[in-house]
Design an enzyme around this catalytic site. Sequence first.
Site, PDB file in Angstrom:
ATOM      1  NE  ARG A  20      -3.484  -0.344   2.534  1.00  0.00           N
ATOM      2  CZ  ARG A  20      -4.528  -0.828   1.858  1.00  0.00           C
ATOM      3  NH1 ARG A  20      -5.117  -0.085   0.948  1.00  0.00           N
ATOM      4  NH2 ARG A  20      -4.961  -2.052   2.092  1.00  0.00           N
ATOM      5  CD  GLU A  43      -3.495  -6.794  -1.692  1.00  0.00           C
ATOM      6  OE1 GLU A  43      -4.231  -5.853  -1.319  1.00  0.00           O
ATOM      7  OE2 GLU A  43      -3.381  -7.859  -1.045  1.00  0.00           O
ATOM      8  CB  THR A  72      -8.294  -1.514  -1.913  1.00  0.00           C
ATOM      9  OG1 THR A  72      -7.253  -1.776  -0.967  1.00  0.00           O
ATOM     10  CG2 THR A  72      -9.350  -0.680  -1.197  1.00  0.00           C
ATOM     11  CE  LYS A 132      -8.155  -8.278   2.786  1.00  0.00           C
ATOM     12  NZ  LYS A 132      -8.114  -7.053   1.942  1.00  0.00           N
ATOM     13  N   GLY A 162      -2.976  -7.474  11.246  1.00  0.00           N
ATOM     14  CA  GLY A 162      -2.449  -7.888  12.542  1.00  0.00           C
ATOM     15  C   GLY A 162      -1.578  -9.121  12.512  1.00  0.00           C
ATOM     16  N   GLY A 182       1.028  -6.578   5.529  1.00  0.00           N
ATOM     17  CA  GLY A 182       1.029  -5.176   5.142  1.00  0.00           C
ATOM     18  C   GLY A 182       2.081  -4.339   5.830  1.00  0.00           C
ATOM     19  CB  SER A 183       1.763  -1.521   8.220  1.00  0.00           C
ATOM     20  OG  SER A 183       1.075  -2.193   9.260  1.00  0.00           O
TER      21      SER A 183
END
Length: 217
Positions: A20, A43, A72, A132, A162, A182-183
């Site tokens: 992202r 992704e 998204t 997902k 998470g 992700g992050s």
Amino acid sequence: MTESSSALPRTFIGLIAILRGLTVSDAVPVGECLYESGFRTLEVPLNSPDPLLTISALKEALPANCMVGAGTVLTVKQVRQCHEAGAQIIVSPNTDVAVIAETIRLGMLSFPGAATPSDAFAAIGAGATSVKIFPADQVGINGLKAWTAVVPKEIGLIPVGGVDAANIGEWMAAGATGFGIGSSLYKPGIAVEELRQRAIAMIAAWASSLDSTRKSE
């Protein structure tokens, strides 16, 4: 990335790097770093800058065995745009049967988001072979265990939200067959070497958990 085995009855996905905020200018070095570290699925969420151009840049730069998807994705129009850009996977935060159907029609993999078993069964009914689980920290590890009792065994379950190197083993023991990371892996502006260290640590945690899962079955 390790291939599926009979010890993993559900659809096997592996690790998905959620990028992202990735820009076109950073796409190639970030993609190459993740591929070299062991990731084989990337992704690009559509709320990133110029996501379609970024998807195309990644597809062009990376080997054929690296799958590039779009995240998204909320509409059928977006599904078509992503397909034209070279995306092979469509990931959504929600369960939209029209989006799933168009994804399947165009020959791509569909990973629709579901927060309840009802969502999951709607997605499966529309043709999805993997779901997902989002947000994963809301469903929880005990929730995932409950899902596995009713969701068909051929359906992949992919927690997103998470998940990190510290808890990936618990999620796999509960029945997860892949993860969106992700992050805890990528943030815009991260130095390539820091990204490499995070990616290697995540791949090592995944490999260790995968080995433990296979031995226990």
